[in-house]
Design a protein around this motif. Structure first.
Motif, PDB file in Angstrom:
ATOM      1  N   GLY A  96      43.753  42.641  31.524  1.00  0.00           N
ATOM      2  CA  GLY A  96      42.658  42.564  32.477  1.00  0.00           C
ATOM      3  C   GLY A  96      42.785  41.459  33.498  1.00  0.00           C
ATOM      4  O   GLY A  96      41.900  41.305  34.350  1.00  0.00           O
ATOM      5  N   SER A  97      43.861  40.666  33.450  1.00  0.00           N
ATOM      6  CA  SER A  97      43.965  39.490  34.324  1.00  0.00           C
ATOM      7  C   SER A  97      43.970  39.875  35.803  1.00  0.00           C
ATOM      8  O   SER A  97      43.333  39.219  36.629  1.00  0.00           O
ATOM      9  CB  SER A  97      45.197  38.675  33.959  1.00  0.00           C
ATOM     10  N   ARG A  98      44.689  40.948  36.149  1.00  0.00           N
ATOM     11  CA  ARG A  98      44.739  41.351  37.561  1.00  0.00           C
ATOM     12  C   ARG A  98      43.358  41.739  38.059  1.00  0.00           C
ATOM     13  O   ARG A  98      42.946  41.359  39.166  1.00  0.00           O
ATOM     14  CB  ARG A  98      45.708  42.520  37.733  1.00  0.00           C
ATOM     15  N   LEU A  99      42.624  42.491  37.258  1.00  0.00           N
ATOM     16  CA  LEU A  99      41.282  42.911  37.668  1.00  0.00           C
ATOM     17  C   LEU A  99      40.346  41.713  37.776  1.00  0.00           C
ATOM     18  O   LEU A  99      39.475  41.669  38.653  1.00  0.00           O
ATOM     19  CB  LEU A  99      40.728  43.937  36.677  1.00  0.00           C
ATOM     20  N   ASP A 100      40.504  40.722  36.902  1.00  0.00           N
ATOM     21  CA  ASP A 100      39.673  39.520  36.994  1.00  0.00           C
ATOM     22  C   ASP A 100      39.907  38.800  38.311  1.00  0.00           C
ATOM     23  O   ASP A 100      38.962  38.286  38.931  1.00  0.00           O
ATOM     24  CB  ASP A 100      39.971  38.585  35.820  1.00  0.00           C
ATOM     25  N   GLU A 101      41.172  38.777  38.751  1.00  0.00           N
ATOM     26  CA  GLU A 101      41.481  38.135  40.030  1.00  0.00           C
ATOM     27  C   GLU A 101      40.841  38.897  41.185  1.00  0.00           C
ATOM     28  O   GLU A 101      40.290  38.294  42.123  1.00  0.00           O
ATOM     29  CB  GLU A 101      42.998  38.060  40.222  1.00  0.00           C
ATOM     30  N   ILE A 102      40.907  40.243  41.134  1.00  0.00           N
ATOM     31  CA  ILE A 102      40.284  41.038  42.201  1.00  0.00           C
ATOM     32  C   ILE A 102      38.772  40.838  42.197  1.00  0.00           C
ATOM     33  O   ILE A 102      38.131  40.741  43.249  1.00  0.00           O
ATOM     34  CB  ILE A 102      40.632  42.531  42.026  1.00  0.00           C
ATOM     35  N   ARG A 103      38.188  40.755  41.008  1.00  0.00           N
ATOM     36  CA  ARG A 103      36.738  40.545  40.901  1.00  0.00           C
ATOM     37  C   ARG A 103      36.341  39.227  41.548  1.00  0.00           C
ATOM     38  O   ARG A 103      35.349  39.159  42.291  1.00  0.00           O
ATOM     39  CB  ARG A 103      36.323  40.562  39.433  1.00  0.00           C
ATOM     40  N   LEU A 104      37.119  38.158  41.271  1.00  0.00           N
ATOM     41  CA  LEU A 104      36.811  36.851  41.853  1.00  0.00           C
ATOM     42  C   LEU A 104      36.938  36.901  43.374  1.00  0.00           C
ATOM     43  O   LEU A 104      36.059  36.419  44.092  1.00  0.00           O
ATOM     44  CB  LEU A 104      37.742  35.793  41.269  1.00  0.00           C
ATOM     45  N   THR A 105      38.029  37.511  43.883  1.00  0.00           N
ATOM     46  CA  THR A 105      38.203  37.605  45.332  1.00  0.00           C
ATOM     47  C   THR A 105      37.070  38.398  45.972  1.00  0.00           C
ATOM     48  O   THR A 105      36.565  38.048  47.045  1.00  0.00           O
ATOM     49  CB  THR A 105      39.555  38.266  45.654  1.00  0.00           C
ATOM     50  N   THR A 106      36.664  39.478  45.315  1.00  0.00           N
ATOM     51  CA  THR A 106      35.568  40.299  45.832  1.00  0.00           C
ATOM     52  C   THR A 106      34.275  39.504  45.882  1.00  0.00           C
ATOM     53  O   THR A 106      33.515  39.573  46.865  1.00  0.00           O
ATOM     54  CB  THR A 106      35.398  41.551  44.940  1.00  0.00           C
ATOM     55  N   ALA A 107      34.015  38.736  44.823  1.00  0.00           N
ATOM     56  CA  ALA A 107      32.807  37.918  44.802  1.00  0.00           C
ATOM     57  C   ALA A 107      32.836  36.880  45.913  1.00  0.00           C
ATOM     58  O   ALA A 107      31.814  36.626  46.588  1.00  0.00           O
ATOM     59  CB  ALA A 107      32.669  37.243  43.439  1.00  0.00           C
ATOM     60  N   GLN A 108      33.977  36.256  46.136  1.00  0.00           N
ATOM     61  CA  GLN A 108      34.070  35.238  47.176  1.00  0.00           C
ATOM     62  C   GLN A 108      33.878  35.842  48.564  1.00  0.00           C
ATOM     63  O   GLN A 108      33.219  35.241  49.421  1.00  0.00           O
ATOM     64  CB  GLN A 108      35.433  34.542  47.074  1.00  0.00           C
ATOM     65  N   THR A 109      34.455  37.024  48.788  1.00  0.00           N
ATOM     66  CA  THR A 109      34.280  37.661  50.101  1.00  0.00           C
ATOM     67  C   THR A 109      32.825  38.057  50.316  1.00  0.00           C
ATOM     68  O   THR A 109      32.293  37.946  51.436  1.00  0.00           O
ATOM     69  CB  THR A 109      35.187  38.892  50.216  1.00  0.00           C
ATOM     70  N   ARG A 110      32.158  38.517  49.245  1.00  0.00           N
ATOM     71  CA  ARG A 110      30.737  38.857  49.392  1.00  0.00           C
ATOM     72  C   ARG A 110      29.920  37.613  49.746  1.00  0.00           C
ATOM     73  O   ARG A 110      28.996  37.675  50.571  1.00  0.00           O
ATOM     74  CB  ARG A 110      30.197  39.466  48.108  1.00  0.00           C
ATOM     75  N   ILE A 111      30.267  36.491  49.148  1.00  0.00           N
ATOM     76  CA  ILE A 111      29.563  35.244  49.478  1.00  0.00           C
ATOM     77  C   ILE A 111      29.801  34.888  50.933  1.00  0.00           C
ATOM     78  O   ILE A 111      28.870  34.468  51.646  1.00  0.00           O
ATOM     79  CB  ILE A 111      30.028  34.121  48.531  1.00  0.00           C
ATOM     80  N   GLU A 112      31.042  35.052  51.427  1.00  0.00           N
ATOM     81  CA  GLU A 112      31.322  34.794  52.838  1.00  0.00           C
ATOM     82  C   GLU A 112      30.453  35.673  53.733  1.00  0.00           C
ATOM     83  O   GLU A 112      29.924  35.221  54.752  1.00  0.00           O
ATOM     84  CB  GLU A 112      32.805  35.050  53.132  1.00  0.00           C
ATOM     85  N   ALA A 113      30.339  36.940  53.356  1.00  0.00           N
ATOM     86  CA  ALA A 113      29.510  37.854  54.141  1.00  0.00           C
ATOM     87  C   ALA A 113      28.048  37.407  54.142  1.00  0.00           C
ATOM     88  O   ALA A 113      27.376  37.430  55.182  1.00  0.00           O
ATOM     89  CB  ALA A 113      29.640  39.272  53.585  1.00  0.00           C
ATOM     90  N   GLU A 114      27.549  36.986  52.984  1.00  0.00           N
ATOM     91  CA  GLU A 114      26.154  36.533  52.897  1.00  0.00           C
ATOM     92  C   GLU A 114      25.943  35.250  53.706  1.00  0.00           C
ATOM     93  O   GLU A 114      24.898  35.072  54.352  1.00  0.00           O
ATOM     94  CB  GLU A 114      25.784  36.303  51.426  1.00  0.00           C
ATOM     95  N   LEU A 115      26.919  34.345  53.655  1.00  0.00           N
ATOM     96  CA  LEU A 115      26.814  33.128  54.461  1.00  0.00           C
ATOM     97  C   LEU A 115      26.776  33.463  55.947  1.00  0.00           C
ATOM     98  O   LEU A 115      26.025  32.852  56.719  1.00  0.00           O
ATOM     99  CB  LEU A 115      27.987  32.192  54.153  1.00  0.00           C
ATOM    100  N   ALA A 116      27.607  34.449  56.340  1.00  0.00           N
ATOM    101  CA  ALA A 116      27.609  34.862  57.745  1.00  0.00           C
ATOM    102  C   ALA A 116      26.272  35.464  58.149  1.00  0.00           C
ATOM    103  O   ALA A 116      25.878  35.400  59.327  1.00  0.00           O
ATOM    104  CB  ALA A 116      28.729  35.872  57.977  1.00  0.00           C
TER     105      ALA A 116
END
Length: 1006
Positions: free
Chosen positions: A142-162
């Motif tokens: 599951g390590s690869r999916l965990d990395e994608i999940r973290l990146t997705t969460a960070q991008t969503r935060i960027e969108a919310e900040l914008a």
């Protein structure tokens, strides 16, 4: 049905009712299949996932049983394929694939400047998670999916900040930091969220926390980006978020290595220059590298027409406005004032046409502003002390294909290019992997099919003449891209560039310094070559200068006339004829490796020279083809030259030119494709046989004998004439022993055969010929295996593999891997044997030798059958039969494959069907060279003989035909044990010896 694996496995019937797959192992198996929903999962991967590093004996059989139970329990459509198992469900029926699709769409929306849409898509994607991914598998899955999940969460935060969010993001960010305490991006996002929520003191405290954690855990300070954000907050200014970086309208594909390299270079250097040819994607790469940095200023220099405009363009990019009365003071001094005290990344895009002024300005600013870093893009370096270079190469095959399919989907959403991936790869290779050319080509799918596009790439400048109207004119068409670089060359540089178009493109194209000097007629071209390289018109690596195909095609258009082109081609052909003639004698001795490397580096040039000579000078072409024939065989390249050999033979006619008889025979051999599609092949072979028979003396090229026996078959026996043809030189005498060894082997005299191969091995060791040694070690390893001395067999074969690895000889490598797989099979090491057979098939396929691919598939069938997986065994055997070509090699392979199908039927308790398969194989053994196949057929028929004594006779016949009984054969040994148990020792021995004496006659009485 719906499936969830982003958490504990969850299976739902169409109505929503939960279904139970069973215990831990079925749950793990279903999870592995769902990870590749709709695609085949190799059996080895499934076994690894279920059992780890220590699978049980008969793991393949156990896997088949697990799949069968899972099918029945959940009514799933799990298909068995030659490569493994496939679960027939759509990707959107599985949460992990929906997550990856939504995450990718959200990333694209954010990149395109739509944070609202991005936040919605990314939030929906993250909402699919119910716990740790792939909870029914080991954590590593599951390590690869965990990395994608973290990146997705960070991008969503960027969108919310914008979108202006602040306080609402803080709790989630603190949870993420607790789980990922070393992520500087998360600390920066938390600081920005707190600042947006009116909590600046807390934001500064987060920076202190990040500095403490990084120092304690890594012994490192916060990055320049995080420090710059901290400084912005201390000054009470709104944090900068990648301002100045142009918004992109398309998804970024590939370039992960280059992005990492840019980050590493910027960490240690204050000026990094991205260099490469036009259309390589320097600007887009710079944008991606700069996007997430705290303070960025983007300056586009391409529209400028004079060097004096550079400082003013930078002032405009920095947002420094002129006063009411116009410019005030020196622009460079004003730039220094504007940059003073700032930690800023300045991007200078497209410097090549103003490289001197860009370099001067950059040098002054870097000297005066210690917090400044510059990222430049240019087709040549700025040439400043301390400059770090980052060449931007064309895209590799995989990312290039992904880019093409991504851009094609925008204009033709209905096109299923995954089914045409080979054609897509061909298009991208023809376009040199240049991102701009690939994007322009993909846009043409609005009106062309992918096949029509591929067919028209010969006229690439006309085809790719309609680009994006929003782009600068220099990037709207492929021709404009190259012309932009062409105009930057002086006349001497243009003259050499035009001439260098005569050298081949491709991976083994280009030219050495010596070749440029000889062919282009330019004395001492070093400085010009260096200048063309610096301006990205050439690539320089390993002492070679190479043009991209696109640039080469442009330069060829600018040759003065056909006369100049013809003269260059003649000079090119003469140079490479000399190179091949000089290397040929060394290919059969200790000096073969450097000569093979030299010819391999010039492979495309040699082919181009040969193509030219076939039309311009057939006699010279015949000599060049003869000089290259042994090189082609050693490197597995002969198949690609069959059409050219046939064209040359047609130009020469039926009679060999005077004094070129050997060369004529080699040309005939090179026309043989082994596909049975050329009705003129038998007549050509007969004519060449007559020519070769007339040579009753030592040949100038004794390897003709080897290649003739390969093309014509083992009926080309070692006769007195052949003894005279190989001559008295050590290499020829060793070759003679190889021929005698094979002759004795096929006749069922292994002891004598082994003696010949041992003597040949000693002879080849004396000459240093690795090919000869490998071709002796292969049968010697087989004889050791037959006697049951498996350790010696593996040692001999490993030595042979070392030799062919050095030679880079795919066909011989396939042979030795196959032989080693057979030894492993006899040792009971089924997984290792399957791995070797698979590698053998791949090497044989690369060398275009279908009968050897068939042999490897038959070996995989043997592994599956002996391991109890008769379903997969049958699939492999049937594939092997389809691959068998119409040549002498395939008869033996067909016989053994038919025997394999018979053994499958016997394992299923269908002895009559098995006997029928065995008799079909026996019927093909109709010549004096088929003793070994007869031996296999006899031993197979023994397994279905109704009378034990008759079975013993057949086993004896097998041993007699082969010359010895196989030790520990997994198919023959159980039959022998059963027959011995049914007869008295005296009866068995008498019947066995009767069969040994009768040899082939015994096999005719099944």
């Amino acid at each position: 049905m719906r499936f969830g694996i982003l958490g504990p496995l969850d299976v739902r019937a169409p109505g929503g009712t939960p279904l139970d797959p069973g215990g831990p192992r079925p749950r793990a198996l279903l999870t592995l299949l769902l990870l590749e929903a709709g695609r085949t999962v190799p059996a080895e991967r499934l076994i690894d996932g279920l059992y780890g590093d220590e699978p049980p004996a008969g793991a393949a059989n156990a896997l088949q049983s697990q799949v069968s139970r899972l099918r029945k329990r959940l009514s799933l459509d799990i298909e068995a394929t030659p490569a493994g198992y496939r679960l027939a469900v759509g990707p959107d029926d599985v949460d992990v694939h929906r997550f990856e699709r939504l995450a990718a769409e959200g990333e694209r929306a954010f990149t395109a400047g739509d944070p609202s849409q991005a936040s919605a898509l990314l939030g929906e994607a993250l909402g699919l998670w119910r716990g740790p991914a792939l909870a029914d598998l080991p954590a590593a899955f599951g390590s690869r999916l965990d990395e994608i999940r973290l990146t997705t969460a960070q991008t969503r935060i960027e969108a919310e900040l914008a979108l202006g969010s602040g306080g609402g993001l803080v709790p989630g960010l603190r949870e993420l930091i607790a789980a990922h305490p070393l992520s500087e991006r998360l600390y920066g996002q938390l600081m920005r969220a707190l600042h947006a929520d009116g909590r600046p003191a807390e934001a500064l405290a987060v920076y202190a926390e990040a500095r403490r954690v990084l120092a304690h855990e890594l012994g490192a300070d916060p990055s320049a980006e995080l420090s710059a954000l901290h400084l912005e907050l201390l000054r009470g200014r709104e944090p900068a978020r990648g301002r100045g970086v142009p918004a992109q309208l398309t998804r970024f594909v590939g370039r992960a290595d280059e992005l990492s390299r840019i980050d590493a270079l910027l960490a240690g250097a204050r000026l990094v220059t991205l260099t490469g040819p036009g259309g390589a994607g320097k600007t887009r790469l710079a944008a991606e590298a700069a996007r997430d940095r705290a303070d960025v200023c983007w300056a586009e220099l391409a529209p400028l027409t004079g060097g004096e405009q550079v400082p003013y363009a930078l002032l405009a990019a920095l947002g420094v406005r002129e006063g009411f009365r116009g410019p005030q003071g020196d622009p460079v001094e004003r730039l220094i004032d504007a940059l003073e005290g700032r930690e800023v990344l300045l991007v200078l895009d497209n410097c090549e046409h103003l490289v001197d002024e860009a370099a001067r300005t950059a040098g002054v600013l870097l000297g005066a502003c210690p917090g400044l870093r510059i990222l430049a893009t240019s087709r040549e370096a700025l040439g400043i002390t301390g400059e770090a270079m980052c060449p931007v190469p064309p895209l590799a095959a995989g990312p290039a294909a992904r880019l093409f399919m991504d851009r094609a989907a925008a204009v033709r959403p209905d096109a299923d290019l995954h089914a045409r991936v080979e054609t897509v790869h061909g298009i991208c290779e023809a376009l040199d992997g240049l991102p701009l050319a690939i994007e322009l080509a993909a846009a043409r799918l609005r009106t062309l099919t992918v096949d029509e596009l591929a067919d028209r790439l010969g006229d690439r400048f006309r085809l790719l003449s309609r680009g994006d109207r929003t782009k600068a004119p220099r990037h709207r068409t492929l021709r404009a891209v190259v012309e932009w670089s062409w105009e930057l060359l002086d006349e001497e540089e243009r003259d050499l560039a035009r001439r260098m178009a005569v050298f081949a493109g491709g991976s083994s194209g280009g030219a050495t310094l010596a070749a440029v000097e000889a062919v282009c007629g330019v004395p001492y071209p070093e400085d010009l070559l260096a200048s063309l390289t610096e301006k990205s018109f050439l690539e320089a690596a390993g002492g070679r200068y190479r043009m991209l195909q696109t640039i080469r095609a442009f330069c060829a258009e600018h040759l003065a006339d056909e006369g100049e082109l013809s003269g260059l081609r003649d000079a090119h052909a003469a140079y490479f004829r000399g190179l091949a003639a000089q290397a040929e004698p060394y290919l059969r001795g200790g000096g073969q490796l450097p000569r093979l490397a030299a010819l391999g580096a010039e492979r495309d040039n040699l082919s181009a020279a040969l193509r030219h000579l076939v039309g311009a000078d057939p006699r010279a072409a015949l000599r060049l083809m003869a000089d290259l024939s042994w090189f082609w065989r050693l490197r597995g390249l002969h198949g690609s030259h069959v059409p050219l050999a046939r064209e040359l033979l047609a130009a020469l006619g039926d009679e060999p030119p005077e004094d070129l008889a050997e060369e004529f025979v080699l040309c005939v051999i090179n026309t043989v494709a082994g596909d049975g599609n050329d009705p003129r092949e038998p007549q050509r072979l007969a004519r060449a046989e007559a020519v070769l028979a007339s040579r009753d003396h030592a040949l100038r090229r004794p390897f003709v004998v080897v290649l003739w026996s390969v093309a014509y078959g083992p009926q080309y026996a070692v006769k007195e004439r052949v003894r005279r043809q190989v001559g008295e030189a050590p290499w020829g005498l060793a070759l003679l022993d190889v021929g005698l060894g094979f002759q004795e082997w096929f006749a069922g005299r292994p002891v004598t055969s082994e003696e010949h191969f041992e003597r040949a091995l000693a002879g080849f060791r004396a000459t240093g010929d690795r090919w000869g040694m490998a071709n002796c070690l292969d049968p010697l390893g087989m004889f050791a295996d037959w006697r049951g001395d498996r350790e010696r067999a593996l040692a001999l074969l490993d030595e042979g593999l070392a030799h062919v690895a050095a030679l880079e000889a795919p066909e011989e490598t396939a042979d030795l891997l196959h032989r080693r797989a057979c030894v492993l099979l006899h040792q009971g090491q089924l997984r290792d044997a399957a791995h070797h057979f698979t590698r053998s098939a791949a090497m044989a396929r690369a060398a275009a030798v279908p009968d050897k691919v068939a042999s490897a598939r038959r070996g995989l069938g043997d592994v599956a059958r002996i391991g109890g997986d008769t379903e997969h065994a049958r699939v492999h055997y049937e594939a092997a039969l389809e691959l068998c070509a119409a040549n002498w090699f395939s008869v033996g392979e067909t016989v053994r494959t038919l025997i394999g199908l018979g053994r499958v039927a016997l394992a299923a308790s269908r002895p009559d069907e098995a006997r029928d398969w065995f008799e079909q194989g026996l019927a093909l053994c109709d010549g004096p060279t088929r003793a070994l196949e007869l031996a296999d057929a006899a031993e197979a028929l023994a397994s279905v003989a109704r009378d034990p004594r008759e079975a013993a006779v057949l086993l004896g016949a097998g041993a007699g035909l082969r010359g010895l009984a196989l030790a520990g054969d997994p198919d023959v040994a159980p039959v022998e044990e059963r027959i011995r148990a049914a007869l008295t020792p005296e009866t068995y021995e008498k019947a066995f010896e009767e069969g040994r004496a009768m040899r082939s006659a015994a096999v005719s009485r099944p």
